[in-house]
Design a protein around this motif. Structure first.
Motif, mmCIF file in Angstrom:
data_model
loop_
_atom_site.group_PDB
_atom_site.id
_atom_site.type_symbol
_atom_site.label_atom_id
_atom_site.label_comp_id
_atom_site.label_asym_id
_atom_site.label_seq_id
_atom_site.Cartn_x
_atom_site.Cartn_y
_atom_site.Cartn_z
ATOM 1 N N GLY A 56 8.507 -4.720 -6.238
ATOM 2 C CA GLY A 56 9.414 -4.265 -7.287
ATOM 3 C C GLY A 56 9.260 -2.796 -7.649
ATOM 4 N N VAL A 57 8.126 -2.212 -7.274
ATOM 5 C CA VAL A 57 7.925 -0.784 -7.518
ATOM 6 C C VAL A 57 7.336 -0.165 -6.254
ATOM 7 N N LEU A 58 8.135 0.671 -5.624
ATOM 8 C CA LEU A 58 7.743 1.280 -4.347
ATOM 9 C C LEU A 58 6.334 1.853 -4.365
ATOM 10 N N ASP A 59 6.053 2.669 -5.390
ATOM 11 C CA ASP A 59 4.787 3.393 -5.317
ATOM 12 C C ASP A 59 3.590 2.548 -5.751
ATOM 13 N N LEU A 60 3.829 1.273 -6.026
ATOM 14 C CA LEU A 60 2.696 0.379 -6.310
ATOM 15 C C LEU A 60 2.346 -0.513 -5.117
ATOM 16 N N ILE A 61 3.050 -0.325 -3.992
ATOM 17 C CA ILE A 61 2.744 -1.106 -2.791
ATOM 18 C C ILE A 61 1.287 -0.831 -2.375
ATOM 19 N N LYS A 62 0.537 -1.900 -2.204
ATOM 20 C CA LYS A 62 -0.895 -1.722 -1.909
ATOM 21 C C LYS A 62 -1.180 -1.637 -0.418
ATOM 22 N N LYS A 63 -0.365 -2.343 0.377
ATOM 23 C CA LYS A 63 -0.609 -2.390 1.812
ATOM 24 C C LYS A 63 0.726 -2.323 2.507
ATOM 25 N N PRO A 64 1.052 -1.272 3.195
ATOM 26 C CA PRO A 64 0.323 -0.009 3.394
ATOM 27 C C PRO A 64 0.004 0.688 2.067
ATOM 28 N N PRO A 65 -0.988 1.596 2.107
ATOM 29 C CA PRO A 65 -1.567 2.112 0.858
ATOM 30 C C PRO A 65 -0.700 3.153 0.146
ATOM 31 N N VAL A 66 0.514 2.744 -0.229
ATOM 32 C CA VAL A 66 1.413 3.668 -0.918
ATOM 33 C C VAL A 66 0.881 3.981 -2.306
ATOM 34 N N ASN A 67 0.379 2.953 -2.959
ATOM 35 C CA ASN A 67 -0.170 3.128 -4.302
ATOM 36 C C ASN A 67 -1.295 4.170 -4.306
ATOM 37 N N GLU A 68 -2.209 4.013 -3.376
ATOM 38 C CA GLU A 68 -3.329 4.938 -3.314
ATOM 39 C C GLU A 68 -2.859 6.346 -2.952
ATOM 40 N N PHE A 69 -1.846 6.411 -2.083
ATOM 41 C CA PHE A 69 -1.304 7.698 -1.661
ATOM 42 C C PHE A 69 -0.641 8.413 -2.844
ATOM 43 N N VAL A 70 0.214 7.703 -3.541
ATOM 44 C CA VAL A 70 1.010 8.328 -4.599
ATOM 45 C C VAL A 70 0.199 8.534 -5.873
ATOM 46 N N HIS A 71 -0.678 7.578 -6.180
ATOM 47 C CA HIS A 71 -1.350 7.652 -7.472
ATOM 48 C C HIS A 71 -2.760 8.232 -7.417
#
Lengths: 385, 385
Positions: A56-71
């Protein structure tokens, strides 16, 4: 036009002519994909590929590590408390202007600002107050002028909602004293947006050190990413305003329309990121190459305008030798474009001979040497004729 | 987090798990690239590749034939006088709302509208008036209700600036009577925006025949394109307003911030276009497949809600057999996701067992058969246990 088969044949796969040329177009040098990004592009090319993993929130995707990348990674990389993905630097600028300004408010722009800064302000219904550059040959921006511009606007009723500095500008590659501009803006409580389309991903940028409240960055211009993709950096103080959420859809950020870069672009940015971080550490070499190139072509009669010695790979040259040739050359002002094309050099707009801008970024000393030699060869060829 | 090498190792190239799965996620079925698009993606992947050919306005590029694509082929394809490229359907919707509405104006939305229609309206500071659907089981939209909504808003002061219909909606795949909605809106001089994110590129859409003043379409959702990319269609009457140009930069359209899809996405859309045009001609087969699938799984105890017989590949099912199983299955409500994953079927969100939506678009009768059989197998397996 009716969509019959004959007409449709014009579309389909189309080759890209200058794909393998030495490209010195400032738009291109920082956006060439790394090998990892090229692989990522194919892997994640399908329409909404990344959304397979989205809750539901793109930048909170954990795998692939979008969350870690963005946040985590990106805020560390550019020095802002928050980072969001956007479609590019102009979209980031609009987000800031639209959320920080109210229709009728004023934004202070440097006189070297990109056209998209004007258009973003116009879209947000903001008035524009310009801080003029010193003009030829330095085109420098005096930070003190920001103070005067702010006072002028304030004296007409309401202080500016925002100030913007293009860092560097896209014509001369000038890096103004951003820290001083920030300090002056903050004296008046005016937040500062740095347009870093030509810096984040090329050179080290730390928004906190520079005092910037907002950063606009470009993936396709400077982060070896497949466009359109960019970054918006926001400091804590303004995060609630800029990243406000929908009252009806609590997870969705309004200014991002809920979601932005829902595809391969993001995965190319992630793929290139380790190399992008690495290359910013070698910025001194890039400056050395730019200066070396500038010196070499000045010996041929070209004149670099803007800051000198130069501090960025993007440079603007007045080019009297080419202009002289264009007056009598068979192909007129297109002779240069054609001569360079023959030599597999791309990026100087067809028809330009009086002046042009170019970029030496990641071109390397060998290829730059070849460009210098080619310029010399062309001048010699037409001068002998 | 500091950007040391260990942390950076998490980024770089990342594999996409479900790349080769049978994907029945409605977000994915229309966005899978054609072979030509896959080639175009690699060819044009670098950051700003298309800008090598740009004289200042993206959609006027003659070679490659962007101009012909945007100004001739696409208007013919969707039946609007003007077409522009955007970053997606939501961005198209915002452009229309932001240029047609003024802060405080109202937009009428169908009750099945996508969240991004709400968020776009909120970003443009518009009030929202909803036309409710009939609810379970048909979730149909009565065109007459648009008239009532418009009258209600008008009675409170000012008529709505815009009406929007989601065509089809993204939950049930319902196609409302768009022509009737348009006629009713026009009786009140309210322009109609059709959100065609799930139709343009899948099925034949002719905005003029439907009476739509604006079209929002999605390349990554339904035009076999690498996102983010979408279309905005505008009829003549509103073109000057929506596509107004900058007073300072005469060639640049303000609502597009001068330029939108500056990269590979556009070239994938062009690459896929001949096949996309072709596939819309076979829409009847897609409907037949959807109906066949619906009938088959209803025999297993699933219940399709929304229009019936169905007219679109996107369908919503209530799934009591799976819900029953989830109450006792070892892996609880994740059993279904895991069983499907084992069978290389992707696209039903993990944890959903009470209901889900899916799409049969371009999946083909063989693969659909396999999905039906898999559903049956899974039900049998857990019922026998």
């Amino acid at each position: 036009m009716s969509l019959d088969e004959d007409k449709l044949k014009k579309f389909g796969f189309i080759e890209r002519g200058p794909k393998d040329a030495i490209n010195i177009d400032p738009l291109q040098t920082g956006g060439i994909l790394t090998e990892d990004a090229r692989k990522a592009l194919l892997e994640w090319g399908d329409g909404y590929s990344i959304c397979d993993f989205c809750g539901g929130v793109l930048d909170l995707i954990k795998k692939p590590p979008v969350n870690e990348f963005v946040h985590e990674a990106l805020p560390e990389f550019i020095g802002t408390d928050e980072v969001r993905l956007t479609h590019g630097a102009r979209e980031s600028k609009f987000v800031v202007m639209h959320s920080i300004g109210k229709p009728g408010d004023t934004v202070v722009l440097d006189g070297l600002a990109h056209y998209s800064s004007y258009v973003a302000a116009q879209r947000a219904d903001l008035e524009i107050e310009k801080v003029e550059s010193s003009g030829n040959p330095e085109y420098s921006i005096d930070p003190e002028d920001y103070g005067q511009a702010i006072e002028k606007v304030a004296s007409q009723g309401k202080p500016p909602a925002l100030a913007l500095l293009t860092y560097p500008d896209g014509n001369y590659g000038n890096l103004a004293d951003a820290k001083k501009v920030a300090d002056i803006c903050h004296e008046y409580d005016v937040p500062l947006l740095l347009n870093c389309a030509y810096s984040v991903g090329r050179m080290p940028i730390d928004a906190k050190k520079l005092g910037a409240d907002f950063i606009a960055a470009s993936g396709h211009k400077s982060m070896a990413s497949s466009g359109p993709i960019g970054l918006l950096g926001v400091q804590e103080e303004y995060a609630d305003t800029v990243l406000r959420k929908s009252p009806t859809h609590k997870k969705k950020e309004i200014e991002l329309l809920g979601c932005t870069s829902r595809g391969a672009g993001l995965m190319t940015m992630i793929a290139s990121f380790p190399q992008v971080v690495e290359r910013t550490k070698h910025w001194e070499e890039e400056i050395a190459n730019a200066r070396w190139f500038s010196e070499k072509v000045e010996k041929l009669g070209l004149i670099q305008v803007g800051q000198k010695p130069h501090n960025h790979d993007l440079m603007f040259f007045e080019t009297p030798p080419f202009y002289e040739i264009s007056k009598t050359a068979k192909k007129g002002r297109y002779f240069l474009y054609k001569e360079l094309k023959k030599r597999n050099i791309h990026g100087i707009k067809g028809g330009l001979t009086k002046y042009f801008k170019l970029s030496t970024y990641q071109v390397g000393r060998d290829n730059l040497s070849y460009v210098v030699d080619s310029f010399e060869e062309i001048i010699d060829k037409y001068t002998e004729e």
